[in-house]
Scaffold this active site. Structure first.
Site, short mmCIF file in Angstrom:
data_model
loop_
_atom_site.label_atom_id
_atom_site.label_comp_id
_atom_site.label_asym_id
_atom_site.label_seq_id
_atom_site.Cartn_x
_atom_site.Cartn_y
_atom_site.Cartn_z
N LYS A 159 -1.14 -3.63 1.93
CA LYS A 159 0.04 -4.09 2.67
C LYS A 159 0.08 -3.59 4.11
O LYS A 159 0.66 -4.26 4.97
CB LYS A 159 1.32 -3.67 1.94
CG LYS A 159 1.55 -4.40 0.63
CD LYS A 159 2.90 -4.03 0.04
CE LYS A 159 3.16 -4.79 -1.24
NZ LYS A 159 4.51 -4.54 -1.78
N ASP B 87 9.78 -8.16 0.47
CA ASP B 87 10.12 -7.17 -0.55
C ASP B 87 11.56 -6.67 -0.41
O ASP B 87 12.31 -6.64 -1.39
CB ASP B 87 9.18 -5.97 -0.47
CG ASP B 87 7.83 -6.23 -1.13
OD1 ASP B 87 7.76 -7.09 -2.03
OD2 ASP B 87 6.86 -5.54 -0.77
#
Length: 283
Positions: free
Chosen positions: A71, A107
């Protein structure tokens, strides 16, 4: 699903990815909306990340999700990173548009959407303790701070990482790094506890990241783990009268937001949730 030369391709890159339920969820979403799209999962080692990103772009993938451990590292391989993802310091969704790779992060927004829908919790003016200081903690912390949390405490085994994240969040709210030895006191004074570590995840569901005695009836305990659905932390919280919130909703809503960014259509959230419930029940 018919696969041919005009099928639009999306997917997930990470290491490992065999446990992921995203392919079932996303492929059902495409099917439900009548879209000739498909979603794959690719296990990509860290040393292959740059070549994998270039390959997905060359093959015409419309976008992909990014999971652990890529990420942060993926950001250097993109043409653009949206402001929210830059502030979080991690990308979980890539959009391929007009030959450019754009990184974003769904997220935090997915977590908040799940929290509000499932519990009705209003974070404004509340005291929050976050366990962990990794990518998920950064996304959740940034989103809760921007949503008006009064105070956020970060607990992490490596205290410097906790302090670094707290320093970053002070742009939007009061934030402090908390040593593991002080965690019990902070939790007893908190309104919301968010568990972002892997403690309690299958295949080690017996783990609990805090002393259960610190949990109390005025606390909402939110665990980002979704396998098992009811972690030991959530079980301990329920026995003490606390409200609980599992990680399944975050998985669902971050995926729905990625679907909408790729396709420009509203995601069939209810059906996606049904599929997750089914596949997790079978695992």
């Amino acid at each position: 699903m018919k696969l041919d030369a005009v099928t639009e391709k999306t997917g997930l890159i990470g290491h490992p990815v065999a446990h992921s339920k995203s392919p079932e969820m996303m492929n059902e979403a495409f099917r439900r909306e009548g879209l000739p799209w498909v979603y794959f999962a690719f296990d990509v080692a860290s040393e292959e990340l740059g070549r994998a990103v270039a390959g997905l772009k060359s093959l015409g993938f419309r976008g992909w999700n990014v999971t652990i451990p890529h990420k942060v590292a993926v950001m250097e391989h993109l043409d653009e990173v949206e402001e929210s993802a830059r502030e979080i310091g991690a990308v979980n969704t890539v959009i391929h548009r007009n030959g450019r790779l754009i990184g974003t992060n769904t997220d935090g927004a997915g977590y908040l959407e799940s929290l509000v829908r499932e519990t009705g919790f209003d974070v404004k003016g509340r005291r929050v303790v976050i366990l962990g200081a990794g990518g998920a903690a950064r996304a959740v912390g940034y989103t809760l701070a921007r949503a008006g949390a009064e105070q956020i405490g970060i607990v992490n085994r490596t205290e410097k990482k906790a302090q670094d994240l707290a320093d970053h969040l002070r742009r939007w709210t009061r934030a402090d790094g908390i040593s593991p030895g002080e965690a019990d006191t902070a939790i007893r004074e908190a309104d919301l506890l968010v568990q972002t570590t892997s403690v309690g995840m299958h295949p080690h569901p017996e783990g609990c990241p805090v002393d259960p005695a610190s949990l109390h009836k005025d606390l909402l305990v939110s665990d980002l783990i979704y396998h098992p659905r009811q972690t030991r932390l959530l079980q301990e919280a329920k026995t003490r009268g606390a409200r609980v919130h599992s990680g399944l909703g975050m998985l669902l809503h971050q995926g729905a937001l990625a679907f909408e960014r790729w396709t420009g259509r509203q995601a069939p959230v209810e059906r996606m949730g049904e599929v997750l419930e089914q596949v997790l029940g079978e695992s």
